[in-house]
Design a protein around this motif. Sequence first.
Motif, mmCIF file in Angstrom:
data_model
loop_
_atom_site.group_PDB
_atom_site.id
_atom_site.type_symbol
_atom_site.label_atom_id
_atom_site.label_comp_id
_atom_site.label_asym_id
_atom_site.label_seq_id
_atom_site.Cartn_x
_atom_site.Cartn_y
_atom_site.Cartn_z
ATOM 1 N N GLU A 40 0.835 -1.214 0.000
ATOM 2 C CA GLU A 40 0.000 0.000 0.000
ATOM 3 C C GLU A 40 0.861 1.253 0.000
ATOM 4 O OE1 GLU A 40 -3.841 1.874 0.033
ATOM 5 O OE2 GLU A 40 -3.126 -0.144 -0.422
ATOM 6 N N LEU A 41 1.965 1.242 0.731
ATOM 7 C CA LEU A 41 2.872 2.395 0.722
ATOM 8 C C LEU A 41 3.393 2.663 -0.686
ATOM 9 C CD1 LEU A 41 5.022 1.826 3.958
ATOM 10 C CD2 LEU A 41 3.067 3.366 3.662
ATOM 11 N N ASP A 42 3.753 1.598 -1.394
ATOM 12 C CA ASP A 42 4.239 1.762 -2.767
ATOM 13 C C ASP A 42 3.118 2.193 -3.706
ATOM 14 O OD1 ASP A 42 6.963 1.383 -2.595
ATOM 15 O OD2 ASP A 42 6.860 -0.786 -2.877
ATOM 16 N N LYS A 43 1.946 1.626 -3.524
ATOM 17 C CA LYS A 43 0.800 1.987 -4.363
ATOM 18 C C LYS A 43 0.491 3.476 -4.255
ATOM 19 C CE LYS A 43 -4.184 1.117 -4.814
ATOM 20 N NZ LYS A 43 -5.335 0.362 -4.243
ATOM 21 N N LEU A 44 0.613 4.022 -3.060
ATOM 22 C CA LEU A 44 0.316 5.439 -2.819
ATOM 23 C C LEU A 44 1.539 6.335 -3.045
ATOM 24 C CD1 LEU A 44 -1.836 5.081 0.434
ATOM 25 C CD2 LEU A 44 -2.661 5.465 -1.911
ATOM 26 N N SER A 45 2.664 5.749 -3.455
ATOM 27 C CA SER A 45 3.920 6.496 -3.669
ATOM 28 C C SER A 45 4.312 7.297 -2.427
ATOM 29 C CB SER A 45 3.790 7.423 -4.883
ATOM 30 O OG SER A 45 3.508 6.696 -6.055
ATOM 31 N N LEU A 46 4.169 6.661 -1.267
ATOM 32 C CA LEU A 46 4.401 7.369 -0.009
ATOM 33 C C LEU A 46 5.855 7.367 0.450
ATOM 34 C CD1 LEU A 46 1.379 6.592 2.355
ATOM 35 C CD2 LEU A 46 2.152 8.806 1.523
ATOM 36 N N LEU A 47 6.710 6.607 -0.222
ATOM 37 C CA LEU A 47 8.091 6.516 0.232
ATOM 38 C C LEU A 47 9.023 7.354 -0.623
ATOM 39 C CD1 LEU A 47 8.319 2.700 1.044
ATOM 40 C CD2 LEU A 47 7.922 4.613 2.612
ATOM 41 N N THR A 48 10.019 7.917 0.028
ATOM 42 C CA THR A 48 11.013 8.742 -0.653
ATOM 43 C C THR A 48 12.391 8.433 -0.080
ATOM 44 O OG1 THR A 48 11.561 11.022 -1.290
ATOM 45 C CG2 THR A 48 10.822 10.689 0.961
ATOM 46 N N PRO A 49 13.449 8.496 -0.897
ATOM 47 C CA PRO A 49 14.798 8.213 -0.375
ATOM 48 C C PRO A 49 15.200 9.206 0.717
ATOM 49 C CG PRO A 49 14.780 8.144 -2.777
ATOM 50 C CD PRO A 49 13.451 8.712 -2.355
ATOM 51 N N ILE A 50 15.973 8.713 1.679
ATOM 52 C CA ILE A 50 16.520 9.571 2.725
ATOM 53 C C ILE A 50 17.996 9.235 2.895
ATOM 54 C CG2 ILE A 50 15.714 7.955 4.505
ATOM 55 C CD1 ILE A 50 15.539 10.348 6.425
ATOM 56 N N ASN A 51 18.840 10.235 2.736
ATOM 57 C CA ASN A 51 20.274 10.081 2.916
ATOM 58 C C ASN A 51 20.706 11.005 4.051
ATOM 59 O OD1 ASN A 51 20.724 8.251 0.706
ATOM 60 N ND2 ASN A 51 20.423 9.982 -0.669
ATOM 61 N N LEU A 52 21.367 10.428 5.038
ATOM 62 C CA LEU A 52 21.732 11.173 6.237
ATOM 63 C C LEU A 52 23.212 11.515 6.221
ATOM 64 C CD1 LEU A 52 19.818 8.911 8.771
ATOM 65 C CD2 LEU A 52 19.011 11.031 7.727
ATOM 66 N N ALA A 53 23.531 12.781 6.399
ATOM 67 C CA ALA A 53 24.911 13.247 6.524
ATOM 68 C C ALA A 53 25.079 13.808 7.929
ATOM 69 C CB ALA A 53 25.222 14.305 5.480
ATOM 70 N N ILE A 54 25.977 13.213 8.708
ATOM 71 C CA ILE A 54 26.113 13.539 10.129
ATOM 72 C C ILE A 54 27.550 13.938 10.430
ATOM 73 C CG2 ILE A 54 25.957 12.601 12.478
ATOM 74 C CD1 ILE A 54 23.931 10.533 11.229
ATOM 75 N N THR A 55 27.730 15.038 11.156
ATOM 76 C CA THR A 55 29.048 15.448 11.630
ATOM 77 C C THR A 55 29.074 15.325 13.147
ATOM 78 O OG1 THR A 55 29.318 17.011 9.794
ATOM 79 C CG2 THR A 55 30.748 17.295 11.708
ATOM 80 N N LEU A 56 29.969 14.492 13.652
ATOM 81 C CA LEU A 56 30.071 14.277 15.091
ATOM 82 C C LEU A 56 30.829 15.424 15.764
ATOM 83 C CD1 LEU A 56 30.964 10.471 15.159
ATOM 84 C CD2 LEU A 56 28.701 11.534 15.354
#
Length: 250
Positions: free
Chosen positions: A170-186
């Motif tokens: 259902e998530l795919d059918k509704l196109s509800l997902l999007t890529p997420i790329n995390l850039a973190i500086t400690l």
Amino acid sequence: MATLQLLNNITHKDLRVQTHYSADFGDNISSVLVFPTEFDALHKEYPVLFRRHAEHGLQAVALLGLVSGENLFLNEHYPQPPMAGSWMARYVPGLLAKGPFMIGYQQHGGNDAVIHVDMDHPRIMQATDNTGSKAVFLEKGGESDYLQQVAATLNRLHLGQDEASAFYAELDKLSLLTPINLAITLNNGDKLEIQGHETICKETFANLPADTLAALHQKGWLAHVYAIQSSLHNLSWLIDMKNALEHSRT
């Protein structure tokens, strides 16, 4: 290689299991597969993201660390932990909490779910060694509190597997997902990146028509979407733990 046996109170009357968490048991992983029946508990502790597996398709995972092979919820990493081997969150993801047990099936005119145990699992203890371990069965053969907890965990995972395929479709059918790329500086200047995951697209979700939202709610899936969105706030907690761990190493 696993050696699976159907659990019973005769063959396994003296079976004991180590229940603390450690890299020695394979718990030092940066993410773990999770299921919709866990989302309500997971979103209070972990970031929940999606990934696409070449063979198994869309899967949900809880992030446990920010680099490969590092689980920030294992307090054995930290100096002078309050209780060595404990887990630094209120809910432990089911695939880790279940220990050496899993659901299998027997044929008795139908598929009956039963518990199997992997006798080669590193948590399995010899009957003569009960240090820090828990009994699976009581002295007279009844189920221990520990086994009842395991059974509840396995049932939650079993129901979650059944629900996952329909919810993810259902998530795919509704196109509800999007890529997420995390850039973190400690705090020490180290830069980390987490790639290859997806999350709920806020804009797409905000524009869903009322009847679609009503249908999601009726199936119990609207709560899942909210839980996944809310879980992203836990990224800051992971970063805080990673900063604390790196500071302890200096």
